[in-house]
Write a protein that holds these residues in place. Structure first.
Motif, PDB file in Angstrom:
ATOM      1  N   TRP A 349       0.829  -1.215   0.000  1.00 22.05           N
ATOM      2  CA  TRP A 349       0.000   0.000   0.000  1.00 22.05           C
ATOM      3  C   TRP A 349       0.861   1.262   0.000  1.00 22.05           C
ATOM      4  O   TRP A 349       0.467   2.308  -0.521  1.00 22.05           O
ATOM      5  CB  TRP A 349      -0.957   0.005   1.197  1.00 22.05           C
ATOM      6  N   THR A 503      -1.150   2.591  12.012  1.00 20.13           N
ATOM      7  CA  THR A 503      -2.117   2.940  10.955  1.00 20.13           C
ATOM      8  C   THR A 503      -3.425   3.513  11.499  1.00 20.13           C
ATOM      9  O   THR A 503      -4.203   4.096  10.749  1.00 20.13           O
ATOM     10  CB  THR A 503      -2.443   1.709  10.087  1.00 20.13           C
ATOM     11  N   THR A 518      -6.231  -2.148  11.709  1.00 17.76           N
ATOM     12  CA  THR A 518      -7.038  -1.619  10.607  1.00 17.76           C
ATOM     13  C   THR A 518      -7.039  -2.625   9.450  1.00 17.76           C
ATOM     14  O   THR A 518      -6.180  -3.498   9.366  1.00 17.76           O
ATOM     15  CB  THR A 518      -6.454  -0.294  10.095  1.00 17.76           C
ATOM     16  N   THR A 520      -8.176  -2.530   5.063  1.00 11.92           N
ATOM     17  CA  THR A 520      -8.812  -1.906   3.904  1.00 11.92           C
ATOM     18  C   THR A 520      -9.062  -3.015   2.898  1.00 11.92           C
ATOM     19  O   THR A 520      -8.130  -3.501   2.256  1.00 11.92           O
ATOM     20  CB  THR A 520      -7.912  -0.809   3.307  1.00 11.92           C
ATOM     21  N   GLU A 536      -8.923   6.458  -2.353  1.00 13.26           N
ATOM     22  CA  GLU A 536     -10.262   5.920  -2.126  1.00 13.26           C
ATOM     23  C   GLU A 536     -11.358   6.951  -2.399  1.00 13.26           C
ATOM     24  O   GLU A 536     -12.389   6.645  -2.977  1.00 13.26           O
ATOM     25  CB  GLU A 536     -10.395   5.403  -0.679  1.00 13.26           C
ATOM     26  N   ALA A 547     -13.943  -0.528   5.048  1.00 12.53           N
ATOM     27  CA  ALA A 547     -13.013  -0.073   6.093  1.00 12.53           C
ATOM     28  C   ALA A 547     -13.220  -0.879   7.381  1.00 12.53           C
ATOM     29  O   ALA A 547     -14.300  -0.859   7.969  1.00 12.53           O
ATOM     30  CB  ALA A 547     -13.243   1.413   6.369  1.00 12.53           C
ATOM     31  N   HIS A 571     -10.293   3.865   3.915  1.00 13.04           N
ATOM     32  CA  HIS A 571      -9.254   3.444   4.861  1.00 13.04           C
ATOM     33  C   HIS A 571      -9.864   3.092   6.215  1.00 13.04           C
ATOM     34  O   HIS A 571     -10.708   3.814   6.752  1.00 13.04           O
ATOM     35  CB  HIS A 571      -8.212   4.549   5.028  1.00 13.04           C
TER      36      HIS A 571
END
Length: 597
Positions: A349, A503, A518, A520, A536, A547, A571
């Motif tokens: 990412w 994150t 997290t 995505t 996004e 998310a 995200h």
């Protein structure tokens, strides 16, 4: 010779006559005696009152509205007596404008026959306060019978609709299996109402009475009271449920708040729908509106929503690395922003890369290349086996009906499903929770509880049955060696929410220290020739990633899991972080957690 033949015929006829006489007078006696008793003794079933559903603080979630049903005497649909039937039905219509004359007439004709001596129900429910002013008048009419009844009512409308579920009319198939549902006419169709239907509906009682040939009662022979009012107390707190519903206003997704022992404080699948619509039968227009909504309000996303887990799966994959003994928490991999396998490039990412990365940093900063490299070393089968032990690709056992199991793929699964071999590229994609991977939010919440406590609980909504408490259950517990390995994972999850490079750190603002991850989850693939990935918020809504943010807190002494999924939110940290923070602060406000812990 002829005389002999005539004699034999005569003897044979007499034998037949005597045999028939014996059968009718002696052999059939017990059969006709039973028939006579049935004609003389009538059994009247006593319908039980359905148990109510309450939250943990005894706030009502599903109750019974008291009212009346109206019945009309039988044998009035024949020509000579038809005017009498019309007169009675018109009288009922005059008193209660909301009832439908034609519908009453159809119901009556469907049940009326020369063999039916019972009053026929024409109105299944009218509220108590509407009938009461006319109760005496109705009872003075010998052709009309008014009986007390109840109707299911959900005082919170759409709130917690996917948990509570609803009752609706019993269909013929259900009536064959469930005698109570057949007699009552309603049965649990979804949620808790369905899962605990047998408990909530109780058991039929009966009254045996001696009657005349004209169906007049002479004597009561036996009464058995029904088993009823089996209330069910759930673990959810409706105050927390209302608060989370407000946080999700205008959004689609899921939020689960669960104790590490599996007791669920709140669980919302958004958007919700008003469950009262189903009690008496939903209109075609409303049903079409529900099933046509792109945000799927009718789907219970808690257990039937299947989503790519994205980076939330990385802790489980890291445990697979450690279990394999091929990779330790200190094993480094270098991330320059992507890796190449054959002619295909698999990106991280972070386009500039994370540099030299070990396990804790890989989880904290969600480095994809670390997991790509590690998965190639360990293999898909080992990753799949470990993830299944952590509760994926199987039912969580939560007390809701029709739970989905999701998919955690391996070589055997693909060969069986598609009759194709497994490719290395599919291993690296699976290592970051994409590709074939599909999970439910309930599985993610349960897996997070394992990461927090070392034990895999069975999630549950039931808290108390009348006077019996629900006992927490655990499917799996980590060994001492596995628990020691888990320490690295837990520290990394803490840094996700608290380290400057975590994150989620920038989006977490709560009064306690929490740990989490997290995720995505992409819903559309990114073309290989696209060198610069679109942001996004530049994508169309339904092309944006889901998310995820799954957490536990307080960090040092874990008590609760908070898992949030915002559909097409982009995200995980930015979309779900503020919601998660507010939920923890609400837990503090409601007294479940002390601030600062």
């Amino acid at each position: 010779m002829r005389l002999k033949i005539v004699f034999y015929i005569f003897i044979f006829v007499w034998i037949l006559l005597l045999s028939r006489l014996y059968f009718l007078s002696i052999k059939s006696n017990s059969y006709y005696e039973i028939l006579a008793k049935q004609n003389m003794i009538k059994t009247e079933w006593i319908i039980p009152t359905r148990g109510e559903i309450l939250d943990r603080n005894l706030n009502p979630l599903a109750v019974n509205k008291i009212g009346f049903k109206i019945k009309v005497a039988p044998h009035l649909s024949y020509k000579k007596r038809y005017k009498k039937l019309e007169k009675n039905l018109k009288y009922i219509k005059k008193l209660f404008s909301e009832v439908d004359f034609e519908k009453m007439l159809r119901k009556y004709k469907r049940k009326d026959s020369p063999y039916n001596h019972d009053f026929i129900e024409v109105v299944d429910f009218l509220p108590f306060e509407k009938v009461l002013p006319y109760y005496s008048k109705l009872n003075l009419n010998p052709d009309i019978l008014v009986e007390p009844t109840f109707k299911r009512f959900y005082p919170n409308g759409d709130l917690a609709s996917h948990i509570i579920g609803y009752v609706s009319r019993t269909n013929p198939k259900e009536a064959k299996k469930d005698k109570v549902a057949k007699m009552v006419g309603i049965i649990g169709k979804a949620g808790i109402e369905k899962f605990y239907n047998r408990y909530l509906e109780g058991e039929l009682g009966y009254k045996k009475v001696k009657v005349t040939a004209f169906n007049e009662e002479i004597e009561t022979l036996e009464i058995k009271e029904p088993i009823q009012n089996r209330n069910l107390i759930l673990s959810i707190d409706i105050r927390l449920q209302k608060y989370i519903e407000k946080l999700f206003k205008g959004k689609a997704g899921v939020a689960i708040v669960m104790g590490i022992d599996g007791e669920i404080l709140s669980a919302g699948s958004f958007p919700e729908y008003d469950i009262n619509m189903f009690v008496s039968g939903i209109s075609k227009d409303k049903w079409f509106e529900l099933i046509s909504d792109f945000n799927h309000p009718f789907t219970n996303k808690l257990i039937n929503g299947l989503y790519p887990p994205g980076s939330t799966i990385k802790m489980g994959v890291a445990l697979a690395f450690l279990d394999s003994r091929k990779i330790s928490e200190y094993t480094p991999f270098f991330c320059n922003g992507s890796i190449e396998i054959g002619k295909r490039r698999f990106r991280c990412w972070k386009t500039t890369g994370h540099g030299e990365t070990r396990m804790k940093k890989a989880i904290r900063e969600s480095c994809d290349v670390y997991f790509y490299e590690g998965s190639l070393k360990v293999g898909i089968n080992k990753i799949s086996d470990t993830l299944k032990k952590l509760g994926f690709s199987k039912k969580t056992g939560v007390d809701l009906p029709n739970e989905f199991i999701g998919i955690i793929p391996n070589k055997e699964w693909k060969e069986k499903k598609y009759n194709r071999k497994w490719y290395i590229g599919e291993t690296v994609v699976a290592s970051i929770g994409q590709g074939y991977d599909l999970v439910t939010p309930m599985q993610i919440a349960r897996y997070t509880a394992l990461l927090a406590s070392g034990r895999l609980p069975t999630p549950h909504f039931a808290k108390k049955f009348v006077d019996k408490d629900y006992k927490p259950k655990y499917e799996y517990a980590l060994s001492d060696i596995q628990r020691r390995k888990l320490k690295t994972i837990q520290k990394a999850m803490y840094e996700v929410c608290n380290h400057p490079k975590g994150t989620a750190t920038a989006h977490i603002d709560t009064k306690i220290k929490i740990a989490g991850k997290t995720g995505t989850a992409q819903v559309v693939g990114i073309p290989q020739d696209e060198k610069k990935r679109m942001k996004e918020d530049e994508l169309k809504y339904f092309s944006r990633s889901h998310a995820w943010l799954t957490t536990y807190g307080p960090y040092k002494k874990p008590k609760y899991i908070v898992t949030v999924l915002v559909e097409h939110g982009g995200h995980g940290g930015s979309a779900a972080g503020p919601i998660v923070s507010k939920i923890y602060d609400k837990l503090i406000e409601l007294g479940y957690i002390k601030a600062g812990h």
